[in-house]
Scaffold this motif. Structure first.
Motif, mmCIF file in Angstrom:
data_model
loop_
_atom_site.group_PDB
_atom_site.id
_atom_site.type_symbol
_atom_site.label_atom_id
_atom_site.label_comp_id
_atom_site.label_asym_id
_atom_site.label_seq_id
_atom_site.Cartn_x
_atom_site.Cartn_y
_atom_site.Cartn_z
ATOM 1 N N SER A 188 0.862 -1.195 0.000
ATOM 2 C CA SER A 188 0.000 0.000 0.000
ATOM 3 C C SER A 188 0.892 1.236 0.000
ATOM 4 O O SER A 188 1.960 1.250 0.608
ATOM 5 C CB SER A 188 -0.923 -0.024 1.228
ATOM 6 N N VAL A 190 0.451 3.979 1.487
ATOM 7 C CA VAL A 190 0.600 4.479 2.857
ATOM 8 C C VAL A 190 1.604 3.612 3.613
ATOM 9 O O VAL A 190 2.495 4.116 4.307
ATOM 10 C CB VAL A 190 -0.772 4.451 3.587
ATOM 11 N N ARG A 195 -15.298 -10.112 -0.909
ATOM 12 C CA ARG A 195 -13.892 -9.670 -0.860
ATOM 13 C C ARG A 195 -13.770 -8.357 -0.063
ATOM 14 O O ARG A 195 -12.857 -8.208 0.753
ATOM 15 C CB ARG A 195 -13.392 -9.487 -2.298
ATOM 16 N N ILE A 215 -5.805 0.912 9.930
ATOM 17 C CA ILE A 215 -6.237 2.015 9.060
ATOM 18 C C ILE A 215 -7.682 1.737 8.656
ATOM 19 O O ILE A 215 -7.973 0.789 7.921
ATOM 20 C CB ILE A 215 -5.335 2.181 7.827
ATOM 21 N N SER A 255 -11.544 4.084 8.064
ATOM 22 C CA SER A 255 -11.920 5.142 7.117
ATOM 23 C C SER A 255 -13.086 5.954 7.653
ATOM 24 O O SER A 255 -13.943 5.423 8.367
ATOM 25 C CB SER A 255 -12.312 4.502 5.786
ATOM 26 N N LYS A 260 -15.610 -0.962 7.042
ATOM 27 C CA LYS A 260 -14.751 -0.056 7.826
ATOM 28 C C LYS A 260 -15.441 0.351 9.125
ATOM 29 O O LYS A 260 -14.779 0.554 10.150
ATOM 30 C CB LYS A 260 -14.363 1.173 6.995
ATOM 31 N N GLY A 274 -9.556 10.067 5.607
ATOM 32 C CA GLY A 274 -10.160 10.903 4.553
ATOM 33 C C GLY A 274 -9.614 10.438 3.214
ATOM 34 O O GLY A 274 -9.111 9.318 3.115
ATOM 35 N N MET A 326 -5.323 3.083 -4.648
ATOM 36 C CA MET A 326 -6.742 2.803 -4.437
ATOM 37 C C MET A 326 -7.642 3.834 -5.107
ATOM 38 O O MET A 326 -8.730 3.526 -5.574
ATOM 39 C CB MET A 326 -7.037 2.763 -2.929
#
Ligand SMILES: NC(=O)c1ccc[n+]([C@@H]2O[C@H](COP(=O)([O-])OP(=O)(O)OC[C@H]3O[C@@H](n4cnc5c(N)ncnc54)[C@H](OP(=O)(O)O)[C@@H]3O)[C@@H](O)[C@H]2O)c1
Length: 243
Positions: free
Chosen positions: A12, A14, A101, A133, A135, A152, A179, A185
């Motif tokens: 990822s 991040v 998924r 992480i 959201s 999430k 955010g 993604m």
């Protein structure tokens, strides 16, 4: 002290920014990605830039039970970051595989993994840190991403409880609500500049939040205000909005 840091979903954007910041400080990195091919450049990057002690493990949330990954690790990590995520396709209500998924990657697999780590930390009396992480999408369901948002939301609620459960063991659990992020993604999506963070900003906010022992971190603080407003829009109006 050199920490052993497990990064789930290390490919990822991040996670890559975060791994670099942690490797720069001399910590040991255990990275997971879905294939050996995906792991090699990530490990090489950390070794070349920082001479990091870094190991890679193949982990696919759809295929591998958390216990199998735990059994491969050379020890119990001191710090864990769950950065994996899958946005899915909101227009495909007729696609149960995609829905499954979304729920698995963002919720059930993430939860089983964190359960396993928390259990191991408690058993070995490691006063570690777990970072998930999540959201802002989990704060109110919207037609554009309600499966992802629901997963999430579940993950954020789970992290709230895990934080509560970990406290008496000296284990800290932090929820990150970024955010919008400019990353793989969201590639190709029109993102509002001032409301969009870079992966590096997210990684820095995670480090800062851990240092301060924060429970929940909004990467761009404006998102906590936006979500306060969104949560309070009456349903009769909300269902008519194109969000
Ligand atoms: N981008 C945003 O606007 C945004 C906003 C809020 C929250 N987030 C969350 O932030 C986190 C990091 O996302 P990002 O923006 O950095 O996106 P990203 O670059 O697309 O990263 C997502 C990661 O999840 C991994 N992943 C997907 N399916 C997986 C599976 N079945 N098993 C294991 N790993 C899997 C991907 O692996 P591959 O590299 O192999 O595909 C990738 O490493 C995610 O949890 C995401 O939900 C993102």
């Amino acid at each position: 002290m050199k920490k052993k840091i497990l990064v789930i979903g290390a490919g990822s954007d991040v996670a890559q920014a975060l791994s670099r910041l942690r490797a720069e400080r001399g910590h040991i990195l255990w990275l997971t990605a879905r294939s050996q091919e995906a792991l090699q450049p990530l490990l090489a990057d950390l070794k070349v830039r920082y001479q990091a002690e870094a190991l890679g493990f193949v982990y696919d949330a759809e295929l591998h039970p958390a216990e199998d990954l735990m059994a491969q690790l050379p020890g119990i990590p001191d710090e864990v970051h769950v950065a994996m995520g899958y946005l899915g396709n909101p227009d495909r209500l007729d696609d149960p595989k995609d829905a499954a998924r979304i729920l698995k990657v963002n919720f059930s697999a993430a939860v089983l993994l964190m359960n396993a780590v928390m259990h191991a930390m408690i058993e070995k009396q490691i006063k570690g840190v777990l970072v998930g992480i999540s959201s802002v999408a989990g704060e109110r369901g919207r037609k554009s991403n309600f499966l992802y948002g629901a997963a999430k939301a579940g993950f954020s609620t789970y992290l709230d409880g895990l934080r509560n459960a970990g406290f008496s063991h000296g284990i800290h659990v932090m929820t990150v609500k970024p955010g919008f992020i400019r990353s793989k993604m969201t590639a190709g999506l029109p993102l509002p500049g001032p409301l969009t963070a870079s992966p590096q900003q997210v990684a820095s906010a995670i480090i800062k939040g851990m240092k301060k022992g924060r429970g929940t971190v909004y990467v761009l603080p404006v998102w906590s205000i936006i979500m306060l407003l969104i949560r309070n829009i009456p349903d009769v109006l909300f269902k008519r909005l194109n969000l």
